[in-house]
Write a protein that holds these residues in place. Structure first.
Motif, mmCIF file in Angstrom:
data_model
loop_
_atom_site.group_PDB
_atom_site.id
_atom_site.type_symbol
_atom_site.label_atom_id
_atom_site.label_comp_id
_atom_site.label_asym_id
_atom_site.label_seq_id
_atom_site.Cartn_x
_atom_site.Cartn_y
_atom_site.Cartn_z
ATOM 1 N N PRO A 433 0.806 -1.214 0.000
ATOM 2 C CA PRO A 433 0.000 0.000 0.000
ATOM 3 C C PRO A 433 0.845 1.272 0.000
ATOM 4 O O PRO A 433 1.838 1.368 0.734
ATOM 5 N N VAL A 434 0.449 2.232 -0.819
ATOM 6 C CA VAL A 434 1.123 3.535 -0.838
ATOM 7 C C VAL A 434 0.965 4.164 0.542
ATOM 8 O O VAL A 434 -0.152 4.272 1.055
ATOM 9 N N PRO A 435 2.060 4.582 1.190
ATOM 10 C CA PRO A 435 1.971 5.081 2.564
ATOM 11 C C PRO A 435 1.413 6.501 2.630
ATOM 12 O O PRO A 435 1.416 7.242 1.644
ATOM 13 N N GLY A 442 -3.469 18.156 0.154
ATOM 14 C CA GLY A 442 -3.031 19.529 -0.040
ATOM 15 C C GLY A 442 -2.776 20.202 1.281
ATOM 16 O O GLY A 442 -2.091 21.219 1.365
ATOM 17 N N LYS A 443 -3.297 19.578 2.346
ATOM 18 C CA LYS A 443 -3.141 20.119 3.691
ATOM 19 C C LYS A 443 -2.762 19.018 4.673
ATOM 20 O O LYS A 443 -1.863 19.193 5.490
ATOM 21 N N ASP A 444 -3.475 17.898 4.589
ATOM 22 C CA ASP A 444 -3.270 16.791 5.517
ATOM 23 C C ASP A 444 -2.774 15.559 4.776
ATOM 24 O O ASP A 444 -2.951 15.418 3.563
ATOM 25 N N ALA A 445 -2.186 14.641 5.540
ATOM 26 C CA ALA A 445 -1.766 13.372 4.963
ATOM 27 C C ALA A 445 -2.991 12.550 4.569
ATOM 28 O O ALA A 445 -3.999 12.526 5.278
ATOM 29 N N GLY A 446 -2.890 11.867 3.419
ATOM 30 C CA GLY A 446 -3.993 11.041 2.967
ATOM 31 C C GLY A 446 -4.708 11.650 1.778
ATOM 32 O O GLY A 446 -4.277 12.650 1.191
ATOM 33 N N LEU A 447 -5.820 11.030 1.406
ATOM 34 C CA LEU A 447 -6.643 11.497 0.291
ATOM 35 C C LEU A 447 -8.064 11.757 0.771
ATOM 36 O O LEU A 447 -8.522 11.166 1.753
ATOM 37 N N ILE A 448 -8.757 12.625 0.073
ATOM 38 C CA ILE A 448 -10.164 12.885 0.374
ATOM 39 C C ILE A 448 -10.994 11.770 -0.246
ATOM 40 O O ILE A 448 -10.919 11.521 -1.456
ATOM 41 N N GLY A 449 -11.760 11.087 0.591
ATOM 42 C CA GLY A 449 -12.624 10.023 0.112
ATOM 43 C C GLY A 449 -14.076 10.471 0.097
ATOM 44 O O GLY A 449 -14.609 10.905 1.121
ATOM 45 N N GLU A 450 -14.691 10.372 -1.072
ATOM 46 C CA GLU A 450 -16.108 10.718 -1.213
ATOM 47 C C GLU A 450 -16.890 9.434 -1.495
ATOM 48 O O GLU A 450 -16.613 8.732 -2.466
ATOM 49 N N GLY A 494 -6.606 13.812 -4.445
ATOM 50 C CA GLY A 494 -5.586 14.555 -3.716
ATOM 51 C C GLY A 494 -4.304 14.571 -4.513
ATOM 52 O O GLY A 494 -4.334 14.707 -5.753
ATOM 53 N N TYR A 495 -3.188 14.379 -3.795
ATOM 54 C CA TYR A 495 -1.878 14.473 -4.438
ATOM 55 C C TYR A 495 -0.981 13.310 -4.008
ATOM 56 O O TYR A 495 -1.037 12.842 -2.864
ATOM 57 N N LEU A 496 -0.163 12.877 -4.953
ATOM 58 C CA LEU A 496 0.852 11.867 -4.675
ATOM 59 C C LEU A 496 2.210 12.510 -4.885
ATOM 60 O O LEU A 496 2.496 13.030 -5.977
ATOM 61 N N ALA A 497 3.046 12.464 -3.836
ATOM 62 C CA ALA A 497 4.384 13.041 -3.920
ATOM 63 C C ALA A 497 5.408 11.920 -3.809
ATOM 64 O O ALA A 497 5.622 11.380 -2.717
ATOM 65 N N LYS A 552 7.710 16.661 -6.932
ATOM 66 C CA LYS A 552 6.587 17.541 -6.640
ATOM 67 C C LYS A 552 5.295 16.740 -6.569
ATOM 68 O O LYS A 552 5.178 15.656 -7.161
ATOM 69 N N PRO A 553 4.296 17.251 -5.851
ATOM 70 C CA PRO A 553 3.012 16.538 -5.778
ATOM 71 C C PRO A 553 2.333 16.465 -7.142
ATOM 72 O O PRO A 553 2.285 17.457 -7.882
ATOM 73 N N HIS A 554 1.822 15.293 -7.444
ATOM 74 C CA HIS A 554 1.062 15.082 -8.681
ATOM 75 C C HIS A 554 -0.383 14.763 -8.316
ATOM 76 O O HIS A 554 -0.643 14.005 -7.375
#
Length: 860
Positions: A433-435, A442-450, A494-497, A552-554
């Protein structure tokens, strides 16, 4: 004719009673069974037994799992994997775990309704425990067992079965099916057609004792026969195993179920008999009552061709009906009908899972770095620090509030005192799993889940939250209440860096429902708004190679359409090794100490997996060493000069040679269940004193072992291994010390047929309270088929500093017996050694001598 009949009766009256031979009474069938047609009887001998409305028979699927918690039926209490439970050496705990599993199975059964049809994983017949001997650490399913020793396995298995079934054999809470009978422990790749060549000695001395104990003492009401053959006879068609040994010798009166599709395997892989109906007939005649699968459908033709009789068919159906009646199916009232959903994952059950996790942890080495100070700042690194799968292992339920090691240490120390880096993949060619360190809103660790209540992402999401990683277990559960029994969709964005520029492989892992035909989930992964993975449910496009030229974040977006019945989704990757290690070193440099969570994973060791990478072969291992990428990580961390604490999480023994020599502390944590992270944190901080003991030998190298396919015990396990182990069976350290004194035998000489009582005083000679596992070993005379010594008793005691307690071992004639080359068990005259201590006797240890006079054969 009437007069003749009277005359014959009068004549018989004058014949002495001893001379009159009364015909054997034909056993009466249960009324329901007596009314069944041939087709209906055949249908009831298959795992998915259909309803028979005209007879008031409900549909019932006999297949349910409860290895370390109710499995595959949604949320449940998730205890440590079976091998971890074995490491507790705690009989009372095993009984309690079994009782919780039974209670939660009852709750799920009652929620459907006792008078309703019950599908798979919602019944009361639990296909557990697995009491095969973990004879070789390469076996991926060894994690499901209680280790390598027959005595430990038998004692723990008996307690677990008694917990599952309860104290009333006429009204069991559930029925346990002990498996896999017999002589079954890999390799996984050939298990469906494997023929075992085992000696009479090894069968009697190693492979059968635990089954005997669980049947004769534990009163297990069901046994599962194995896939393999024994000397050319499939286990499920073995009259010697099932009718003679199990039913005649051990007085078993329950039912036998096959491992899934084992009867079909007799035809397709063993080539045992020429036709399907002949193979089905052979299994039924040997005493196999229930077929997991559909191959018993051929019994109708077998009856018509007179390959089996209606009476043999009736015997099997009657055994199953006896079980159904005892459990309270088909309108029969059960004392457990009031157990409701509120009994699933109670506080007491959660506390028990935590207790089990604490007791399972084995401290292998400590140079004084442990316990850590509560003020310590640590770096948590490693591929097993923050993944759900290493908590739950295989055959698991869905944990309600799982605590990974990272989460546990953050809770215990405070997030500001814990730096984190993944550090490595599990193994070369295996995604993980991607850590959270690579994902951002963009602000917090993780992704926004809808989370949407439809698969088209229409309207507003029902729930929006931040998911630190994408790792959902969806085995008969939904991520949001209200999504049951309908399609839904989840969109993460979100973003992957990436930690460094380079080549990455991104992967979407989904556990496919293997019986759902083409009804699978669809997934699409976007990087910088471009689709890089698009899988429509066929499983053909679940990975993509992506090159990142910068750090950079993608932008990243994952769309998950749950339109089938698949069991989960993970966002995974394979990242460059150098980049992962560099992140770990950076984290370590800010810390007072480094805790590295390494080991294996249920993704690479387990039942009949598809994985084939260096060191791993379809669920089994070809090498015992820690995978190279993880060992490179440990060496890099050691080079930082920070104290290095290694926690190995695995189902099988790992050859941790470098860690033993170089780590400051080393622990074995197994797959520790829902509260594993809490238990590990408490142990590292000294809030819990480690007390687990190894249920298996840790070898130095795969070269120390005989060939995997060789089922001879010579050279295997602590009982027959002549080399030097890395860590021995029964080994485990504590934060305190214990001593043994006043070891006494009730008699220094006993006659065959008698037992002996051994007592000893155990004292806590250290400064903190803790649990000791007192163990007693019997060393036979030198001519005992190469046997070194055997565990014959154990007990767990809790002692405060300076406290002493007497432990007592009542050894029976069976405990004092040995087995000859022909497989005959007997008490045999000679001088035996008895050793009591916190582990196995060493060559330098003094053993008390017991003289056994005379000889006496023991029952099979």
């Amino acid at each position: 004719m009437r007069a003749l009949s009277i005359s014959l009766l009068l004549t018989a009256a004058y014949i002495p009673a001893a001379v009159v031979a009364k015909p054997a009474a034909k056993p009466s069938l249960p009324p329901v069974v007596a009314q069944m047609t041939l087709d209906e009887k055949v249908s009831q001998l298959q795992a998915a037994a259909p309803a028979i409305p005209r007879l008031g028979v409900t549909g019932y699927n006999w297949w349910n799992e409860g290895l370390h918690g109710v499995a595959r039926a949604g949320e449940a209490t998730v205890f440590p994997q079976a091998i971890g439970l074995a490491a507790t050496w705690d009989i009372d705990l095993m009984h309690s775990v079994g009782d919780v599993v039974a209670t939660e199975a009852r709750a799920k059964f009652n929620t459907v309704g006792p008078d309703k049809d019950h599908g798979r994983y919602l019944g009361l017949t639990i296909w557990s425990p697995n009491i095969n001997i973990f004879r070789d650490p390469r076996w991926g399913r060894g994690q499901e067992t209680y280790g390598e020793d027959p005595h430990l396995t038998g004692a723990l298995g008996t307690a677990f079965v008694q917990g599952l079934q309860g104290s009333d054999p006429l009204h069991p809470k559930t029925i346990a099916s002990v498996k896999h009978f017999a002589v079954h422990s890999g390799p996984e790749a050939g298990r469906h057609g494997f023929d075992v060549d085992s000696s009479p000695y090894d069968r009697e001395a190693t492979y059968l004792p635990a089954f005997r104990q669980v049947v004769t003492e534990g009163k297990a009401q069901s046994v599962m026969c194995a896939y393999n053959s024994l000397h050319g006879v499939p286990a499920c068609a073995s009259d010697d195993l099932l009718n003679i040994r199990l039913r005649k010798d051990w007085k078993f009166n329950g039912y036998v179920v096959t491992d899934c599709d084992a009867v079909e395997d007799m035809y397709a892989f063993h080539f045992y008999r020429e036709t399907p109906e002949e193979n089905a007939a052979e299994a039924l005649k040997a005493g196999t009552d229930l077929n997991c699968g559909t191959y018993y459908k051929h019994l109708k033709t077998a009856v018509e061709k007179k390959l089996v009789t209606q009476g043999q068919l009736d015997t099997a159906v009657t055994r199953l009906w006896d079980a159904r009646t005892k459990l309270g199916l088909d309108g029969v009232v059960s004392p457990y009908n009031t157990i409701g959903a509120d009994q699933i994952h109670t506080q007491a059950a959660a506390d028990l899972a935590l207790k089990a996790a604490r007791e399972s942890i084995v401290l292998l080495k400590n140079d004084g770095v442990l316990p850590l100070k509560s003020s310590a700042k640590i770096a948590v690194v490693g591929p097993n620090a923050d993944t759900l799968e290493i908590l739950q292992a295989n055959y698991h339920g869905t944990a309600i509030d799982p605590v990974t090691p990272l989460k546990g240490l953050r809770t215990a120390l405070g997030a500001d005192r814990v730096a984190y880096a993944q550090g490595a993949n599990i193994a070369e060619g295996v995604a993980i799993p991607v850590p959270e360190t690579a994902l951002s809103t963009g602000k917090d660790a993780g992704l926004i889940g809808e989370y949407f209540d439809n698969p088209d992402f229409a309207g507003q999401p029902v729930l929006t939250r931040i998911d630190k990683t994408i790792n959902l277990d969806l085995y008969n559960v939904v991520p949001v209440k209200g999504f049951e029994n309908k399609p839904y969709g989840v969109r993460w964005s979100g973003y992957l860096a990436p930690p460094a520029a380079g080549d990455y492989q991104l992967k979407l892992y989904t556990e496919r429902c293997w019986e759902c035909d083409n009804q699978h989930d669809a997934l699409t992964l976007y990087i910088d708004d471009k689709p890089v993975i698009s899988d429509k449910g066929d499983g053909k496009s679940l990975s993509a190679d992506v090159r990142f030229d910068d750090t950079k974040p993608h932008k990243i977006r994952l769309e998950f359409k749950h339109t089938g019945q698949d069991w989960g989704v993970r966002l995974q990757w394979q990242a460059p090794a150098d980049a992962q290690i560099a992140e770990a070193i950076k984290a370590a440099q800010t810390a007072d100490a480094v805790v590295a969570f390494v080991g294996l994973s249920p993704d690479i060791e387990g039942e009949e997996l598809s994985i084939l990478v260096p060191g791993f072969d379809r669920g089994d291992r070809t090498d015992l060493a820690l995978p190279a990428r993880q060992e490179a990580l440990l060496k890099a961390l050691k080079a930082t000069g920070k104290p290095l604490i290694v926690v190995n999480l695995s189902g099988g023994a790992v050859a941790l040679n470098w860690a033993k020599d170089n780590a400051d502390a080393l622990l074995q944590g197994w797959y520790p269940g829902e509260s594993g992270g809490t238990a590990i944190a408490e142990t590292l901080l000294g809030q819990s004193n480690p007390s687990g003991r190894l249920p298996v030998t840790f070898y130095k190298s795969v070269q120390d072992l005989p060939p995997f396919i060789d089922y001879r015990m010579d050279g295997r396990t602590y009982r027959y291994f002549k080399g030097e182990a890395l860590y021995g069976f029964g080994y485990g350290l504590s934060y305190t010390t214990f001593s043994y004194s006043d070891i006494r035998l009730s008699s220094a000489s006993v006659a065959a047929g008698q037992g002996v009582t051994v007592t000893a005083t155990v004292t806590n000679t250290g400064k903190v309270e803790g649990d000791e596992v007192a163990q007693i070993y019997l060393t036979p005379p030198a001519d005992a088929q190469g046997l070194n010594h055997s565990l014959v008793g154990f007990t767990r005691v809790h002692l405060k500093p300076g406290e002493s307690r007497q432990v007592t071992f009542d050894l029976t004639p069976r405990d004092l017996s040995t087995v000859d080359r022909r497989g005959k068990r007997a008490e045999t005259a000679g001088t035996y050694g008895l050793f009591v201590g916190g582990g196995q006797p060493k060559p330098s240890d003094t053993q008390d001598k017991l003289t056994l006079t005379g000889s006496q054969a023991l029952p099979k």
